[in-house]
Design an enzyme around this catalytic site. Structure first.
Site, short mmCIF file in Angstrom:
data_model
loop_
_atom_site.label_atom_id
_atom_site.label_comp_id
_atom_site.label_asym_id
_atom_site.label_seq_id
_atom_site.Cartn_x
_atom_site.Cartn_y
_atom_site.Cartn_z
N CYS A 279 43.66 50.31 33.03
CA CYS A 279 44.38 50.97 34.13
C CYS A 279 44.79 52.43 33.88
O CYS A 279 44.56 53.27 34.73
CB CYS A 279 45.62 50.17 34.50
SG CYS A 279 45.18 48.62 35.31
N1 NAD Z 1 44.30 44.44 35.03
C1 NAD Z 1 45.53 44.88 35.13
O1 NAD Z 1 46.32 44.83 34.19
C2 NAD Z 1 46.06 45.43 36.46
C3 NAD Z 1 47.45 45.58 36.65
C4 NAD Z 1 47.91 46.07 37.87
C5 NAD Z 1 47.01 46.40 38.88
N2 NAD Z 1 45.66 46.28 38.65
C6 NAD Z 1 44.74 46.62 39.75
O2 NAD Z 1 44.37 45.40 40.40
C7 NAD Z 1 43.01 45.47 40.86
C8 NAD Z 1 42.20 44.31 40.25
O3 NAD Z 1 42.17 44.51 38.85
P1 NAD Z 1 41.60 43.39 37.85
O4 NAD Z 1 41.82 43.89 36.48
O5 NAD Z 1 42.16 42.05 38.25
O6 NAD Z 1 40.04 43.45 38.25
P2 NAD Z 1 38.84 42.59 37.66
O7 NAD Z 1 37.69 43.49 37.60
O8 NAD Z 1 39.30 41.82 36.46
O9 NAD Z 1 38.59 41.50 38.83
C9 NAD Z 1 38.08 41.78 40.10
C10 NAD Z 1 37.48 40.49 40.70
O10 NAD Z 1 37.11 40.76 42.05
C11 NAD Z 1 35.91 40.04 42.32
N3 NAD Z 1 35.26 40.58 43.52
C12 NAD Z 1 34.52 41.71 43.65
N4 NAD Z 1 34.11 41.84 44.94
C13 NAD Z 1 34.60 40.79 45.62
C14 NAD Z 1 34.53 40.35 46.98
N5 NAD Z 1 33.85 41.03 47.89
N6 NAD Z 1 35.18 39.21 47.33
C15 NAD Z 1 35.85 38.50 46.42
N7 NAD Z 1 35.95 38.85 45.12
C16 NAD Z 1 35.33 39.97 44.73
C17 NAD Z 1 35.12 40.19 41.02
O11 NAD Z 1 34.09 39.22 40.93
C18 NAD Z 1 36.22 40.01 39.98
O12 NAD Z 1 36.37 38.65 39.61
C19 NAD Z 1 42.51 46.87 40.47
O13 NAD Z 1 42.72 47.73 41.56
C20 NAD Z 1 43.43 47.25 39.32
O14 NAD Z 1 43.56 48.64 39.18
C21 NAD Z 1 45.17 45.79 37.47
#
Ligand code: NAD
Length: 461
Positions: A279
């Site tokens: 992030c």
């Molecule tokens: N990882 C962290 O610590 C964290 C903390 C706060 C906020 N965020 C934010 O949250 C968001 C998600 O982050 P993450 O780390 O969970 O992402 P990630 O990449 O781990 O997971 C994203 C998921 O979305 C799925 N996906 C993609 N397209 C899709 C669709 N059309 N329909 C359904 N599912 C779909 C993917 O297959 C994947 O499993 C980002 O914007 C990130 O910046 C992340």
């Protein structure tokens, strides 16, 4: 029997079951709120349906097993199941484009699919953007895509909110159960009220402060939060790099002293090899790029990133100061994950340090209790991998602590002396009390100007 999701009480669907989506889904379900998780990754869905966590996150596995067994959480790739719930969260990834700006491909795709599924729905449905998105995305991108694909107008029958997430990998479940605030950005009272009601049901009497704002403010809160935390890290690393030139100074003491000032605080003032993870770098880059598009060049944010990037140089300079020229030297890397208690290596400082050491001709051997499979799948056999924290030290000319794993904290000076060809240690995470490492050539980030050697005086930590 599958839960009847058409009953009037709250039910939620979560689109995107990565770190954020899965932890959000599991915690909603753990509070009795019927939850459907939706993802495009069939293998991931299959694993979740069997109650198994596809990512390493403390407490997640247990919680998932429980809620799947009780049928409070189901996972599917069928987005039409979202219509059986009254609120849908978008938690898909928002990666960087090569120029650092945000890539909204997944957000648009998921919104379009959800909109199509909502075409025939008669009753009110709320869509919540939980992914981290730059200001203006909820109103300027999600809104038009949703209206076009659903054939509805956002307002009376279709709600839309921005609701950024602040959980941290490694403590995600605890963070989701006990957040310090909830931020809800909306254009109308109806959507904000429905989301607040949902969180009231979730948290009961422990509802944290709910901050309501425009969607743009909510979106910027998330970037401001991550940029501020990144600033604290680059700030204390800057002080550490200055401290390194002053005999008798220890940056940890400086950090502790300034932290007593309530305007400063103690948290996030740990000098080290720089921030990593999925992030901070991504979000600071996206904010810089967005700001530049608006015509303002954010010098401070650029300096934070540059300072972080360059912290690897500081680590390698300490290694050279202690071990001499690095060509053909065997260097042990203790820790590959970007922090302890995770297998995540995205943007890990270890990677930046490894890169520099390789360019200087060093022979590298690494060890991490959790992250070696991820490291191997991205970097193959670019470095040798060891079987244990003792094994990695064998025959080494220098060891560097890159991740603050408890396993490394348990190593004593005698363990380094017993295994290494030359007992030389750079503590880039400051996990050790230098006074206990006098028998080694020892240096730590932000610790005095003279590397310690046998017989030298260390200020007790
Ligand atoms: N990882 C962290 O610590 C964290 C903390 C706060 C906020 N965020 C934010 O949250 C968001 C998600 O982050 P993450 O780390 O969970 O992402 P990630 O990449 O781990 O997971 C994203 C998921 O979305 C799925 N996906 C993609 N397209 C899709 C669709 N059309 N329909 C359904 N599912 C779909 C993917 O297959 C994947 O499993 C980002 O914007 C990130 O910046 C992340």
């Amino acid at each position: 029997m599958a839960p009847d999701l058409k009953k009037p009480s709250s039910s939620v669907s979560i689109l995107g079951l990565g770190y954020v989506g899965l932890c959000t889904a599991a915690t909603f379900a753990s509070r009795g709120i019927r939850t459907i998780g939706i993802d495009i990754d069939e293998a991931r869905i299959e694993q979740i349906r069997r109650g198994r966590a596809p990512v390493h996150e403390p407490q997640l596995g247990e919680m998932l097993k429980r809620v799947v067994k009780k049928k409070l959480l189901d996972a599917t790739s069928d987005v039409s199941r979202a219509t059986d719930t009254n609120t849908s969260f978008l938690t898909v990834g928002t990666p960087s484009q090569p120029d650092g700006s945000i890539d909204l491909t997944y957000v648009k795709q998921a919104t379009r699919e959800l909109g199509k599924a909502l075409q025939k729905k008669q009753s009110y449905h709320l869509v919540v953007v939980k992914s981290t998105v730059i200001p203006g995305t909820t109103n300027g991108t999600v809104n038009p895509v949703l209206e076009q694909s659903s054939g509805k107008v956002v307002g009376p029958s279709l709600g839309l909110c921005a609701n950024p997430e602040f959980l941290k990998e490694g403590t995600a479940i605890n963070d989701a159960l006990h957040p310090d605030k909830i931020v809800i950005g909306s254009n109308d009272k109806k959507s904000a009220d429905q989301l607040t009601r949902l969180y009231r049901e979730f948290y009961g009497s422990r509802l944290p402060p709910v901050i309501t704002s425009s969607p743009e403010t909510a979106e910027l809160v998330k970037y401001a939060s991550n940029a501020f935390l990144a600033t604290k890290v680059s700030f204390i690393n800057t002080i550490a790099n200055i401290a390194q030139h002053i005999p008798g100074v220890d940056v940890n003491r400086v950090a502790d002293a300034i932290g007593h000032d309530p305007r400063i605080g103690h948290l996030f003032l740990k000098a080290g090899p720089g921030y990593g993870g999925s992030c901070f770098h991504k979000d600071v880059q996206a904010l810089v790029s967005y700001s530049q598009q608006q015509g303002y060049d954010p010098q401070l944010l650029k300096a934070i990133e540059k300072t972080n990037e360059d912290q690897a140089i500081q680590v390698v300079e300490l290694v050279e100061k202690l071990a001499g020229p690095l060509d053909q030297k065997r260097i042990a890397i203790l820790g590959l994950a970007f922090k302890k208690d995770t297998d995540d290596i995205r943007e890990a400082p270890s990677i930046r340090v490894i890169d520099r050491l390789r360019n200087k001709g060093a022979r590298l051997v690494g060890y991490d209790p959790m992250a070696m499979p991820n490291f191997e799948s991205v970097f193959g056999n670019t470095i040798e991998l060891a079987k244990s924290s003792h094994d990695v030290l064998k025959g080494g000319d220098c060891a560097i602590v890159m991740t603050e794993w408890d396993e490394f904290r348990r190593l004593k000076a005698k363990d380094y002396i017993a295994q290494m060809r030359k007992p030389v240690l750079v503590d880039a995470r400051r996990i050790y009390n230098p006074a206990e490492f006098r028998e080694l050539k020892f240096a730590g980030i932000g610790f005095g100007s003279e590397p310690l050697g046998p017989g030298s005086q260390a200020e007790p930590s």
